[in-house]
Structure formats: C-alpha cells, structure tokens
Design a protein around this motif. Structure first.
Motif, PDB file in Angstrom:
ATOM      1  N   LEU A  95       1.029  -1.205   0.119  1.00 54.23           N
ATOM      2  CA  LEU A  95      -0.297  -0.196  -0.223  1.00 54.23           C
ATOM      3  C   LEU A  95       0.826   1.639  -0.176  1.00 54.23           C
ATOM      4  O   LEU A  95       1.187   1.604  -0.584  1.00 54.23           O
ATOM      5  CB  LEU A  95      -0.701   0.316   1.472  1.00 54.23           C
ATOM      6  CG  LEU A  95      -1.744   1.044   1.898  1.00 54.23           C
ATOM      7  CD1 LEU A  95      -2.360   1.549  -0.379  1.00 54.23           C
ATOM      8  CD2 LEU A  95      -2.452   1.161   2.622  1.00 54.23           C
ATOM      9  N   SER A 108      -2.741  11.154  -1.302  1.00 49.00           N
ATOM     10  CA  SER A 108      -3.708  11.892   0.293  1.00 49.00           C
ATOM     11  C   SER A 108      -2.900  10.925   1.247  1.00 49.00           C
ATOM     12  O   SER A 108      -2.956  11.708   2.474  1.00 49.00           O
ATOM     13  CB  SER A 108      -4.889  11.686   0.118  1.00 49.00           C
ATOM     14  OG  SER A 108      -5.457  10.295   0.353  1.00 49.00           O
ATOM     15  N   PHE A 109      -2.802   9.923   1.280  1.00 43.19           N
ATOM     16  CA  PHE A 109      -1.671   8.973   2.085  1.00 43.19           C
ATOM     17  C   PHE A 109      -0.828  10.049   3.177  1.00 43.19           C
ATOM     18  O   PHE A 109      -0.496   9.696   4.283  1.00 43.19           O
ATOM     19  CB  PHE A 109      -1.797   7.848   2.111  1.00 43.19           C
ATOM     20  CG  PHE A 109      -3.104   6.567   2.605  1.00 43.19           C
ATOM     21  CD1 PHE A 109      -4.318   7.398   1.944  1.00 43.19           C
ATOM     22  CD2 PHE A 109      -2.530   5.544   2.684  1.00 43.19           C
ATOM     23  CE1 PHE A 109      -5.104   6.353   2.477  1.00 43.19           C
ATOM     24  CE2 PHE A 109      -3.775   4.710   3.284  1.00 43.19           C
ATOM     25  CZ  PHE A 109      -4.975   5.079   3.081  1.00 43.19           C
ATOM     26  N   ARG A 110      -0.409  10.718   2.175  1.00 44.81           N
ATOM     27  CA  ARG A 110       0.813  11.579   1.847  1.00 44.81           C
ATOM     28  C   ARG A 110       1.096  12.706   2.053  1.00 44.81           C
ATOM     29  O   ARG A 110       2.463  13.046   1.668  1.00 44.81           O
ATOM     30  CB  ARG A 110       2.376  10.027   1.739  1.00 44.81           C
ATOM     31  CG  ARG A 110       2.779   9.983   0.317  1.00 44.81           C
ATOM     32  CD  ARG A 110       2.491  10.958  -1.095  1.00 44.81           C
ATOM     33  NE  ARG A 110       2.815  10.306  -2.175  1.00 44.81           N
ATOM     34  CZ  ARG A 110       2.755  11.139  -3.340  1.00 44.81           C
ATOM     35  NH1 ARG A 110       2.196  12.627  -3.543  1.00 44.81           N
ATOM     36  NH2 ARG A 110       2.894  10.512  -4.636  1.00 44.81           N
ATOM     37  N   ILE A 113       3.810  14.850   2.932  1.00 41.21           N
ATOM     38  CA  ILE A 113       4.963  14.997   2.615  1.00 41.21           C
ATOM     39  C   ILE A 113       5.631  14.886   0.964  1.00 41.21           C
ATOM     40  O   ILE A 113       6.329  15.437   0.661  1.00 41.21           O
ATOM     41  CB  ILE A 113       5.466  14.519   3.681  1.00 41.21           C
ATOM     42  CG1 ILE A 113       5.123  12.860   2.748  1.00 41.21           C
ATOM     43  CG2 ILE A 113       5.899  13.732   5.312  1.00 41.21           C
ATOM     44  CD1 ILE A 113       6.452  11.368   3.075  1.00 41.21           C
TER      45      ILE A 113
ATOM     46  N   ARG B 425       2.985   9.506  10.167  1.00 38.04           N
ATOM     47  CA  ARG B 425       3.160  10.791  11.245  1.00 38.04           C
ATOM     48  C   ARG B 425       3.757  11.669   9.698  1.00 38.04           C
ATOM     49  O   ARG B 425       3.074  12.146   9.280  1.00 38.04           O
ATOM     50  CB  ARG B 425       3.932  11.480  11.945  1.00 38.04           C
ATOM     51  CG  ARG B 425       3.852  11.243  13.517  1.00 38.04           C
ATOM     52  CD  ARG B 425       5.149  11.149  14.272  1.00 38.04           C
ATOM     53  NE  ARG B 425       5.653  10.038  14.208  1.00 38.04           N
ATOM     54  CZ  ARG B 425       7.014  10.574  15.126  1.00 38.04           C
ATOM     55  NH1 ARG B 425       6.929  11.147  16.608  1.00 38.04           N
ATOM     56  NH2 ARG B 425       7.272   8.866  14.960  1.00 38.04           N
ATOM     57  N   ALA B 426       4.513  10.684   9.159  1.00 39.22           N
ATOM     58  CA  ALA B 426       4.705  11.685   7.260  1.00 39.22           C
ATOM     59  C   ALA B 426       3.746  11.052   6.505  1.00 39.22           C
ATOM     60  O   ALA B 426       3.249  10.724   5.516  1.00 39.22           O
ATOM     61  CB  ALA B 426       6.217  10.605   7.544  1.00 39.22           C
ATOM     62  N   ILE B 427       2.865   9.030   7.017  1.00 34.93           N
ATOM     63  CA  ILE B 427       1.989   9.229   6.129  1.00 34.93           C
ATOM     64  C   ILE B 427       0.897   8.964   7.080  1.00 34.93           C
ATOM     65  O   ILE B 427       1.036   7.706   6.721  1.00 34.93           O
ATOM     66  CB  ILE B 427       2.859   7.366   5.463  1.00 34.93           C
ATOM     67  CG1 ILE B 427       4.316   6.803   5.229  1.00 34.93           C
ATOM     68  CG2 ILE B 427       1.782   6.862   4.419  1.00 34.93           C
ATOM     69  CD1 ILE B 427       4.861   5.959   4.955  1.00 34.93           C
ATOM     70  N   MET B 428       0.177   9.674   7.208  1.00 36.05           N
ATOM     71  CA  MET B 428      -0.973   9.896   8.065  1.00 36.05           C
ATOM     72  C   MET B 428      -1.949   8.850   7.602  1.00 36.05           C
ATOM     73  O   MET B 428      -2.816   8.368   8.374  1.00 36.05           O
ATOM     74  CB  MET B 428      -1.088  11.407   7.764  1.00 36.05           C
ATOM     75  CG  MET B 428      -0.541  12.174   9.325  1.00 36.05           C
ATOM     76  SD  MET B 428      -1.497  14.049   8.766  1.00 36.05           S
ATOM     77  CE  MET B 428       0.485  14.899   8.834  1.00 36.05           C
ATOM     78  N   GLY B 429      -2.095   8.334   6.163  1.00 36.28           N
ATOM     79  CA  GLY B 429      -3.224   7.472   5.867  1.00 36.28           C
ATOM     80  C   GLY B 429      -3.197   6.775   6.538  1.00 36.28           C
ATOM     81  O   GLY B 429      -4.302   5.612   6.616  1.00 36.28           O
ATOM     82  N   ILE B 430      -1.981   5.903   6.099  1.00 35.95           N
ATOM     83  CA  ILE B 430      -1.574   4.758   7.337  1.00 35.95           C
ATOM     84  C   ILE B 430      -2.122   4.241   8.701  1.00 35.95           C
ATOM     85  O   ILE B 430      -2.241   3.681   8.978  1.00 35.95           O
ATOM     86  CB  ILE B 430      -0.479   3.728   6.636  1.00 35.95           C
ATOM     87  CG1 ILE B 430      -0.004   2.133   6.521  1.00 35.95           C
ATOM     88  CG2 ILE B 430       0.677   4.375   7.324  1.00 35.95           C
ATOM     89  CD1 ILE B 430      -0.847   1.038   6.069  1.00 35.95           C
ATOM     90  N   GLN B 468      -8.922  10.480   3.028  1.00 41.40           N
ATOM     91  CA  GLN B 468      -7.663   9.449   3.895  1.00 41.40           C
ATOM     92  C   GLN B 468      -8.362   8.941   4.997  1.00 41.40           C
ATOM     93  O   GLN B 468      -8.325   7.614   5.147  1.00 41.40           O
ATOM     94  CB  GLN B 468      -6.701  10.111   4.524  1.00 41.40           C
ATOM     95  CG  GLN B 468      -5.457  10.997   3.848  1.00 41.40           C
ATOM     96  CD  GLN B 468      -4.421  11.522   4.939  1.00 41.40           C
ATOM     97  OE1 GLN B 468      -3.769  10.792   5.129  1.00 41.40           O
ATOM     98  NE2 GLN B 468      -4.384  13.317   5.102  1.00 41.40           N
TER      99      GLN B 468
END
Lengths: 233, 578
Positions: A95, A108-110, A113, B425-430, B468
C-alpha cells in the motif's frame, strides 16, 4: 508535459542490455552520488538531458520520484536546485509503495510530505544557484561552474539502478573521497580513482549530456565541501 | 473443501475429533471464515487463554486449486495481545495441502490438560491426535527435522515454538515452506499462544493421494487462471520488482520518504538503510549461493521470497521480509544484514512475530536495556525468550507490556499491537488504518488496493487528493474481501493497475464455484467481515477511544519532515460510517 520528453532535449539510447553496475557502485548509488545538472530544469528534463534516460523509460518505468525526501507527483513542476537530492525508483509493492508513486490515487495518504511543486518555473531553481537563469555561470558563493551547471545528489534504486546505473556512471558520477575508502573496502572490482578527484570531467560522449566541464566538480554550485572522486566506468 | 473439523483438546479420555459440514459457513474462506466463526462462537468477554476461546485455521476459497497465488492460510481467535478479534495469515504449503484434504477449517476447542504436547496428523484416511512429549520445548527448526524423520519431506506442518508453549502474547504460528523450513508465520496478535494453550505443538498434513480441487466449470476456470497469471507476470511490481528484490525493496523508498521509523520511532530516516536494502540483500544472496527469487508455496507466481545463506554458504534463514528488516534493523539501529537474518531465524525458531519483536527490542533499547545498534545484545535478548527467563517473558509479551515494565511512554502500539514499518506521521493515511483496524496496528488491513476497480465509495480521481478517512475505509473493505480468497495480498498491485486482472480473479471464483459474483458482492463480503469483527470488539469492551494512536504521535514531530499525526479523533470515528 506529461507523457513526453522535454522538447529540444536530445535523448540518449535506451538502457544497456548489460547487467547493472558493480556491487560497489550499486551501494554508492543507494547512498547517493553527485551528478551534473542544470539549475531550474524540471525533473523530467534532468532525467532526459542530464542523465540521458529515454522519454519512454521515464514515463513508463521511473514510477517513484523523490526531491529532497518529498514524493513528487508532477515531474514537470518540480525543479532542480543546486545541491538538491533526487531519488528515482521503479513501481513499489505494498500500500505504501503504491502511495509513493507519481500521481498515485492514494497520494492523500502522504499529503503532509508530498512535494508541492516549484511555482517559480525554471527561474526559481536557477536563482537558487546564484545566477540569473539557466545560462548563468558560477554560483552565489563565487565558485566556478560550467555555464548553467550545478551538482545535485542522486540516488538510484531497484530496477532504475539496474537499468540506468551504468549509463549514469558513464556520463559522470562522483562520491565523497571519504566514502571512496569504504567503497574500495566494500569489494569494488576497481576502486574509485582518487587521482581523478581534481580532474575535469570528460567531455560528454552521449547526446544530450552537459558540455565538457571546465573545472573540477567541487567548484560547481551545490557541490559538497568534501573532495569528490569519480566513479570508475 | 466442504468439511469443518473440530478437535476438543480437553475432552474426557483425550482429544475428540468431530467432523461436520460447513453448513452456515458455506461461501466463507480465509479471514471471512475465521472471523465469522470467532464472532459467532467465541464469547467476546472470555479470556484469550481460557477454554472458551477457539483457534480457527482456514485456507482460502481458492486454496488447493490450480489458481496462482492462492496459498494463504488464515488463523483466527480472540487475541491474547489485543484482547480483540484476530486474523493472522501466512504463506507456505499448509493452505494448499489442507484444502486438498477437503477441510474448510480446523478448529481447536476446549482446555488441554496441563503439560499436553499434542501432534495432530491429517491425511486422506483421517485425523489422528497423539500426545508427543518428545517434541516439548523444541524450536520450530528442530521440531521440523524430527517430523521429517517420521513423515518424510512432502508433508506440510503448522507448529509453535517455545514462545507458543509459554503462551506469550507475541507468539506466532509457523507454516513450512516448499523446502520444509518453518519460515512462514501467522505472526500477529499472539495466535501461537492460543495454539499453545490448546496443547497442540504441531499439525502434520499429508495430501498424498488427494487430487487438486476441481472447478465446476473447468474451461472457464482455465481461461481465467491464464489471464490471472499473465496479469501478475506482466505487472512491473509482481512480475519484476518483487521477484528481483523481495518485499525489502521498500527499505530504500520508505527511508527516502522519511517514513522509515528509526530508533523506536524517533526519526524517519536511518543512515544505514542502504546497507540493509532489498538491493543489498539480493546481491549478498547471489554472492553466497542463496536464491533471491523463490516462492514460499506451490503455485506462487510472484516469487518474492528468497533463501539467505550465511558467510559459509549454509542456509541461515529465508530472505528477511521488509517488515523484519525494518523492525530488527532501522528501528533498533542495526545495519548488519547477517545480524538481521539471524534475528529473523531466531524469531522463526522460537515462534515469534518479527514486527512485534523488533518493536519490543527497540522499546527495550529506548529504556536502556541495550544500546541502539547493539546487534549482539539484540540476538541475546531474543534468545532469552526461548530460554523462558523472566526478562525473556517480558520481551515475548510485546512492546506494550515491555514499555510498562520499564516505565516508558513510548510504546508504538494500537490496541496493544505494535505498529509496522511505516511512520504514521509521515504517511498519515496509514495511521488512519493503524488506528481503526479491528486487528490493532496493522499495515495489511488496508493493503489491497482495489478502490477504483471495486468502486468502493466511488471512483477516485488520481489527480485530486482523496480523503484519507474514505480511502482507509475503502481499502479495509477491499482487503477483508480479498483475505477471504486465500490470495496473497501482493496480487493487489496487479489488481490496482489492471482492471482485467481483478476481473480474472472474480472469474476464478465464479468458475470454480459456479457463481456469478460481481463487484458489489465482493464489497458486501468485505463489509460483512469488518462488521462482524467490529461487533466482536465492541462486545469485548472496545470503545471508540481504542481507535487512536498513542498521544505522543500527535505531540512529537518526526524528522526529516517534522510532522505530527494530524488526523482528528472525530474523523477517525467516521471510518466505518458506511
């Protein structure tokens, strides 16, 4: 200009049929090497002109791109600045691997950054070099560089490393002298040659490569303070 | 595969085997079957190590057929680690063999007499259970060597190591691979402890004389399987990236993104990442005569596994997976490939979840038990678990317990289960998925990326940011459905990019069972599984406050992006609003 190469930028031939770079060179690419680029060029232009990647390869195989640790969606909007860090990879599993892809539906997940793009266009990156556009020579710190050239740090991973590593070495890639010691200790077939540290880079043999460099890479904008040695071809 | 076998390990006169038709569980496989059975049959408030809990082992709907990638085995129970419902799954040979023997599920029930060490043997002639005290205390590797002497090398085994026998909350269940190494584990949630409390050391399955499962429509099935395999082989991830470098190809990428948790989630990049990357491991495997491209079970098309040899060229472990390399590597500050492979072997041998163990060792390092980067110390710490020392029992109980034991706030867990290899925190969706999955922090809960193909929640425009919360919901639904098939989740990559490959998977199911399932049916199945799991957890006492990350992820920014987890609690509560 998604889907095509930058107009007017001649491209190198496709990836070599030969195997990837040596184990030691592969290790160097994963940690980062220094290559010549033009301030203000887009990442697509950088890959096509400065590195010599074919347009189809960029679009079809370089699926994951980072600029200064930020995932990039638009390689036409993100631009080179002296000393920046570019990392190039193929499509990744999982994923989060898919999340990191260019124009991922899961970007959108990232979003916290992701690279926001460089609104200033070519001028922005060039100004960061201390000059007045991509044809400017020299850096803001007074160092001499080829006209419109700078150094950037480049990482190649996985399939891109395998397919394009040799090409990048042929066009010119440097590492810090201190790393060359570790490089030779890591089982390189041939060591990087410290004697070449101050030697000008050879004239580019491939179409689209930057012009011959009049000075040592250490004098280019964006170069690290440490002395550099060239990776052996 | 129309029979469920139940073994009451506490029956008077010794374990009692009972077979029954699948009945109301027809149409369920894998995670769908384990979760539905646990939800219906296990009292939510029971103790996970009590006689009321059940261990359900189930192959997927397509396991045992000629369908490529159909070899995942699901294991379900009430989790000793989280206190909620659990499904952990594994590759290896077991799912294919169990399905060919005709069993939709094998269920361990009741309370074993103290000191039990059962061997269950399953073949075409039936099922036998015997007490086998000679195997007590053996590591998985030594155990399987003994099994090979007795049953040969063509059987498939499901077993526990000393951690399971000690009923530790991080204990895994091992499945043997094609070489009969116990390298594929149902790792998460302490399922090995439940097998241990049922007194079962090993299940030996022999499918000699059993044919491959036959589809109702052979021609359509054959055509669908052809399209399926072609789809997997032509995709750059499943056809090239994974076979060349394994799952650990992700190390360089996640590190580059600043989402590679390092030093117990204190920073997002590890200086030694390139030394332990998939590329570096692949080169080392070739140099030492190992094998970087290898399947973990018969019928594997992707071949993302590998064989890692030591400096003398002798087998040491499987190629460590990305999660293992992260957990025992960056998270512990270790950049030594051999040390990480040794830790992987020890986890497999003692029977431990590598994610939980890497997270726990890092917590111990953070608490000052060891220094970050101390590879020898980490190896000795894992060995403590195998020996059953007091310190080993604390470590073997997972990151949350270890943090409590050493007075540390910094336990990267959700619902008591350690986070995997992506910083939320870097990949908030996860992070949304970590927080809200019924399983606890789990990267695979929202792994199957089929949103646009399933049309769960509508089409996602690749050029626009999608919420997300919505994406996490859709991914969890899709994953729950695919987990029911027995398909390896790595198929998701091909399914994401190639709608015809997803259709081939549906065609496989329809041709095999004589059905006419559509996308809507798949979505409905995923939702039903998630609803059953969440209802179980609610009845077990979980409230919405359990669907949160630890507070310090909101307070402490992580370098290099200097971001904190910014998803609001009220948004997390919307994930399952459908």
């Amino acid at each position: 200009m998604p889907g095509g190469a930058a107009p007017g930028l001649p491209l190198a031939p496709g990836p070599s049929e030969a195997a990837g770079p040596s184990e030691a060179s592969a290790a160097a690419f994963q940690a980062g090497v220094w290559v010549v680029a033009r301030p203000g060029e887009s990442l697509r232009e950088f890959m096509a002109a400065s590195l010599g990647f074919p347009a189809g390869y960029i679009e079809g195989s370089v699926s994951t791109v980072f600029l200064d640790a930020s995932p990039v969606d638009d390689i036409d909007a993100a631009r080179i600045k002296p000393g920046c860090l570019v990392a190039l990879s193929g499509a990744m599993p999982g994923l989060v691997g898919a999340v990191m892809r260019r124009r991922s539906p899961y970007a959108s997940f990232r979003e916290a950054i992701s690279h926001a793009g460089d609104a200033g266009g070519p001028q922005a990156g060039a100004e960061a070099a201390g000059g007045g556009g991509i044809k400017a020579a020299g850096g803001q710190d007074g160092r001499e560089g080829a006209e419109g050239s700078c150094l950037v740090r480049l990482k190649l991973f996985n399939a891109v490393l395998r397919d394009m590593g040799r090409l990048v070495i042929e066009r010119g890639a440097w590492i810090e002298r201190s790393r060359a010691v570790a490089f030779s200790g890591a089982g390189a077939r041939r060591d990087a040659r410290p004697a070449e540290a101050e030697r000008p880079a050879p004239a580019a043999a491939l179409p689209g490569a930057p012009a011959a460099l009049p000075g040592a890479p250490a004098n280019f904008p964006g170069a690290p303070a440490a002395a550099l040695v060239r990776l052996p071809a | 595969m129309d029979t469920i076998v139940r073994i009451d390990v506490g029956a008077q006169g010794g374990p009692k085997v009972r077979k029954e038709p699948v009945g109301s569980y027809a149409g369920y496989g894998g995670r769908a079957l384990t979760s539905m059975m646990v939800a219906r049959e296990v009292p939510p408030l029971c103790h996970p190590l009590g006689p009321e809990n059940k261990l359900v082992i189930a192959p997927g709907l397509l396991s045992g057929t000629a369908a490529g990638q159909s070899g995942r085995l699901s294991v379900g129970c009430k989790s000793p680690l989280t206190g909620g419902i659990k499904e952990a799954n594994a590759g290896g040979q077991a799912a294919q063999v169990m399905a060919r023997l005709g069993y939709a599920a094998l269920v361990l029930e009741g309370a074993a007499p103290e000191g039990s060490c059962f061997l269950i043997h399953v073949n075409k002639d039936g099922i036998g259970v015997e007490n086998a005290p000679q195997y007590k205390g053996l590591g998985n590797y030594a155990l399987i060597e003994e099994i090979k002497k007795r049953y040969g090398e063509k059987v498939a085994c499901i077993s526990i190591g000393p951690a399971g026998e000690q009923r530790l909350a991080a204990a895994s269940i091992a499945c043997t691979d094609m070489e009969m190494h116990p390298t594929r584990h149902a790792g998460r949630g302490g399922v090995g402890a439940v097998m241990g409390v049922k007194g079962v050391k090993v299940i030996v399955m022999d499918d000699a004389g059993m044919p491959m499962r036959q589809p109702k429509d052979p021609e359509k099935f054959k055509a669908a399987n052809k399209a399926w395999v072609e789809g997997l082989k032509k995709h750059p991830v499943t056809g090239s990236g994974l076979p060349s470098y394994g799952t650990n190809v992700l190390t360089n990428i996640i590190n580059e993104a600043g989402g590679f948790p390092t030093y117990n989630f204190k920073q997002g990049q590890f200086d030694g990442a390139s030394k332990i990357s998939g590329e570096s491991y692949a080169a080392m495997m070739v140099k030492r005569g190992g094998q970087p491209t290898h399947g973990c079970h018969r019928g594997c098309v992707i071949q993302c596994s590998g064989i890692y040899n030591d400096a003398e060229g002798k087998f040491l472990s499987k190629q460590p997976e990305y999660e293992t390399v992260w957990a025992h590597g960056a998270n512990c500050g270790i950049d030594d490939m051999d040390a990480i492979a040794m830790l992987d072997r020890l986890d497999d041998d003692i029977g431990l979840d590598t994610i939980e163990m890497g997270a726990t060792v890092a917590v111990a390092m953070d608490a000052g038990v060891l220094k970050f980067g101390d590879a020898k110390g980490a190896i000795e710490l894992i060995k403590e678990i195998g020996k059953g020392t007091p310190l080993g029992r604390i470590i073997g109980s997972g990151a949350a317990v270890t943090a409590k034991a050493f007075g540390l706030e910094r336990a990267p867990v959700v619902k008591g289960q350690a986070m995997p290899a992506y910083d939320p925190r870097a990949i908030m969706g996860i992070g949304v998925t970590y927080a809200t999955s019924p399983m606890g922090a789990d990267h695979t809960a929202g792994y199957a990326i089929a949103t646009n193909i399933l049309k769960v929640g509508g089409y996602v425009d690749p050029l626009k940011p999608e919420g997300q919360i919505e994406l996490s919901r859709n991914l969890q639904i899709a994953t729950a459905a695919i987990d029911a098939t027995g398909m390896c989740l790595f198929i998701a990559f091909a399914v994401l990019d190639q709608p015809e490959t997803f259709q081939a998977m549906l065609d496989l199911l329809n041709a095999f069972y004589g059905l006419s399932m559509t996308n809507d049916d798949v979505v409905a199945l995923g939702k039903a599984v998630l609803k059953a799991e969440r209802d179980f957890n609610a009845a077990a006492g979980f409230t919405k406050e359990a669907d949160r990350l630890p507070e310090y992820f909101k307070r402490e920014a992580i370098a290099p992006h200097n971001v904190t987890f910014g998803i609001k609690d009220e948004d997390l509560d919307k994930v399952f609003n459908w």
